[in-house]
Design an enzyme around this catalytic site. Structure first.
Site, PDB file in Angstrom:
ATOM      1  N   LYS A 103     -28.583  31.168 -26.777  1.00 55.17           N
ATOM      2  CA  LYS A 103     -27.820  31.019 -27.984  1.00 55.17           C
ATOM      3  C   LYS A 103     -26.883  29.656 -27.908  1.00 55.17           C
ATOM      4  CE  LYS A 103     -24.407  31.971 -30.835  1.00 55.17           C
ATOM      5  NZ  LYS A 103     -23.229  30.918 -31.230  1.00 55.17           N
ATOM      6  N   GLY A 148     -17.067  30.497 -21.140  1.00 51.21           N
ATOM      7  CA  GLY A 148     -16.024  30.326 -22.436  1.00 51.21           C
ATOM      8  C   GLY A 148     -14.660  30.936 -22.422  1.00 51.21           C
ATOM      9  N   SER A 149     -14.217  31.291 -23.358  1.00 49.94           N
ATOM     10  CA  SER A 149     -12.672  31.998 -23.271  1.00 49.94           C
ATOM     11  C   SER A 149     -12.824  33.140 -22.913  1.00 49.94           C
ATOM     12  CB  SER A 149     -12.352  31.880 -24.882  1.00 49.94           C
ATOM     13  OG  SER A 149     -13.071  32.794 -25.661  1.00 49.94           O
ATOM     14  N   GLY A 157     -15.584  36.189 -23.880  1.00 49.08           N
ATOM     15  CA  GLY A 157     -16.127  36.574 -22.974  1.00 49.08           C
ATOM     16  C   GLY A 157     -16.054  38.156 -22.656  1.00 49.08           C
ATOM     17  N   GLU A 179     -17.860  33.364 -16.919  1.00 47.54           N
ATOM     18  CA  GLU A 179     -16.849  32.600 -16.445  1.00 47.54           C
ATOM     19  C   GLU A 179     -16.067  32.272 -17.471  1.00 47.54           C
ATOM     20  OE1 GLU A 179     -14.966  29.276 -16.514  1.00 47.54           O
ATOM     21  OE2 GLU A 179     -16.872  28.244 -16.151  1.00 47.54           O
ATOM     22  N   CYS A 218     -12.803  23.734 -17.176  1.00 42.44           N
ATOM     23  CA  CYS A 218     -12.117  25.102 -16.759  1.00 42.44           C
ATOM     24  C   CYS A 218     -11.539  25.093 -15.470  1.00 42.44           C
ATOM     25  CB  CYS A 218     -13.531  26.141 -16.630  1.00 42.44           C
ATOM     26  SG  CYS A 218     -14.806  25.153 -15.690  1.00 42.44           S
ATOM     27  N   GLU A 277      -3.622  30.527 -20.552  1.00 47.45           N
ATOM     28  CA  GLU A 277      -4.522  29.190 -20.396  1.00 47.45           C
ATOM     29  C   GLU A 277      -4.160  28.681 -21.812  1.00 47.45           C
ATOM     30  OE1 GLU A 277      -9.001  27.434 -19.381  1.00 47.45           O
ATOM     31  OE2 GLU A 277      -8.613  29.265 -20.286  1.00 47.45           O
TER      32      GLU A 277
END
Length: 527
Positions: free
Chosen positions: A183, A240-241, A245, A264, A301, A392
């Site tokens: 994707k 990603g976020s 996620g 992750e 990250c 974050e």
């Protein structure tokens, strides 16, 4: 040439009506290419193709898959500078970053190819029969790792090469024997299409089955949700976020047949500065961390978003030197206006919290879409009482927490969410006095660094890029390095099976000469 279409297997399709464009953050304007979102029919055809390809691809030998992965690397390089220009136009990253990340992508592919050619990664385990054992005979049992099935990989916003179309998730899943459906990330779908064309050219040249790889485009959440919920999809890779996620994880767990999501996600990568190290080298560490905080506009990250120290003259001096170093660094371009807006909103939220003050901020002019770096500070008691301060913020901002004493520092570390990395800056003799700190950090992170910076992830077997939730959805696995392959396989046993019908890795003769565990002994010997 960018077509703006979906690769359903090796066929370009664009039957849908929904379209969108990517954005050039450096030029602050839309790119010219128009991309068409995949339709439900195209999604169904893609997954069906992948499932059909699995029946053939799972039986490809390690050498055949190694040739395929090396061919992908060759075809990516054959795209030349056109690919790098496309990458820069959709990410805002400079050409040097594009070249470096392409090298990492190619290096990952070749590392998995080398792993496949050697072959021992399948963890072949043999326990031979003992028919005369009393009180009951022992059966012949042989275990090997087998692929799960079609895997959906979500491209990452901040790594258009290394964590996207032909990045670590795709390379490791293909190495495992799983067809991959990507994707493509909506911010760099043009880059994704070019890389996808290289993968499919390599698949054709190496006679891989149709459907072993597909690349789909979608600007919203519909495409991703449809793929995760499809009953023929067997695993998901995501970078990603936390919000996105976790949404994918929840979707996958609610299916009639739940599947693993290897996500992750968020991390603020805490860094503890011990007094003796600051007394000896505060200027060195201030300069290093100013660079780490601002590297790539903080869009890593592993960006050090949390700095922790014990109040005193050493920490005061470090704070002044860090502020001076931060203010001298020119800002960097962020990936997209939406990324910059989110960063500024998150930073403003932190600044607005009671007890938080700003100790450094770049004071010059910044171009549109450039993230202006900041360093904030707060005392340890306030940090412990306010969970917002440990969230974050994706961008160039860090908060320096000033603790009253070691006890407060340890309490902060113990209450942190899971992280990708943790770092301790100290003198070697100091570490002996901070055993509890080391153990506390180990419980919260996937990688513990001594006297370094967290930014920068070496691609090698010893690297762990993962950590306790929410750093990743399963802390037992890494997203970087050849051991990432173990996310896409499951153990499988054969009992009393005819030797000639076993996979070659388990046959008595050990024709591949791989390392196996034979009756609890690691060996390359025959049975």
């Amino acid at each position: 040439m960018i077509t703006g279409k979906n690769y359903v297997g090796s066929t370009l399709k664009a039957a849908g009506e929904k379209t969108f464009k990517t954005f050039n953050p450096q030029l602050d304007k839309e790119n010219p290419w128009v991309f068409t979102e995949a339709t439900p029919e195209e999604i169904e055809e893609t997954v069906t193709l992948a499932n059909r390809a699995f029946g053939t691809y799972r039986n490809c030998s390690g050498l055949e898959k190694a040739v395929f992965l090396n061919a992908i690397a060759d075809e990516v390089l054959a795209l030349g500078d056109n690919l790098l220009v496309q990458y820069c136009s959709e990410s805002g990253f400079p050409m040097g970053r594009a070249e470096g990340e392409r090298g990492r992508m190619v290096g990952q592919l070749r590392a998995f190819a080398q792993m496949l050619a050697e072959g021992s990664w399948v963890q072949a385990t043999i326990d031979t029969a003992l028919p005369d054992r009393l009180p009951a005979p022992k059966e012949d049992l042989r275990k090997i790792l087998v692929p799960l099935g079609p895997v959906v990989v979500f491209g990452s916003s901040n790594f258009p090469f290394a964590f996207s179309t032909a990045g670590g998730d795709t390379a490791s899943a293909l190495a495992a024997g799983c067809p991959v459906i990507v994707k493509s990330h909506s911010m760099h779908v043009g880059t994704g299409e070019m890389v996808a064309s290289a993968i499919l050219k390599a698949a054709q040249k190496t006679n891989m089955p149709e459907g072993v790889f597909s690349n789909l485009v979608g600007g919203g959440t519909t495409l991703g949700a449809s793929l995760v919920k499809h009953p023929l999809v067997k695993a998901v890779g995501f970078t990603g976020s936390i919000r996105a996620g976790r949404a994918l994880f929840d979707l996958a767990s609610q299916r009639p047949e739940p599947i693993p999501v290897f996500a992750e996600m968020g991390s603020i990568n805490p860094v503890v500065f011990l007094p003796e190290a600051l007394k000896t080298n505060s200027q060195k560490w201030a300069t290093a961390y100013a660079g780490s905080i601002t590297l790539g506009a903080g869009q890593f990250c592993t960006n050090p978003g949390l700095l922790i120290g014990i109040k005193g003259a050493e920490l005061n001096q470090f704070s002044l030197e860090l502020a001076e170093a931060i203010e001298k660094i020119a800002p960097f371009c962020m990936l997209h206006p939406s990324m910059k807006d989110s960063f500024e909103e998150g930073a403003a939220t932190m600044v607005a919290q009671s007890g938080v003050s700003k100790i450094a901020e770049y004071k010059g002019e910044a171009a549109p879409n450039y993230g202006v770096q900041k360093v904030l500070t707060v005392d340890g008691k306030t940090f412990l009482e306010n969970k917002t301060l440990s969230h974050e913020v994706f961008g160039p901002v860090s908060i320096l927490v000033q603790c009253d004493d070691e006890e407060e520092l340890l309490r902060i570390v113990s209450q942190l969410d899971g992280q990708l990395t943790g770092t301790i800056i100290g003198e070697a003799n100091e570490l002996k006095e901070y055993k509890e700190l080391i153990e506390g950090m180990q419980n919260r992170v996937g990688r513990l660094i001594f006297n370094g910076v967290p930014t920068g992830v070496e691609v090698c077997p010893s690297m762990i890029h993962g950590g306790p939730y929410p750093a990743s959805s399963d802390s037992r696995f890494t997203a970087v390095g050849i051991h990432a392959v173990y996310r896409w396989v499951r153990p499988f046993s054969y009992q009393n099976w005819p030797n000639e019908l076993l996979p070659v890795e388990l046959q008595d003769e050990n024709p591949l000469q791989i390392l196996r565990t034979l009756n609890n002994i690691q060996t390359k010997s025959k049975v």
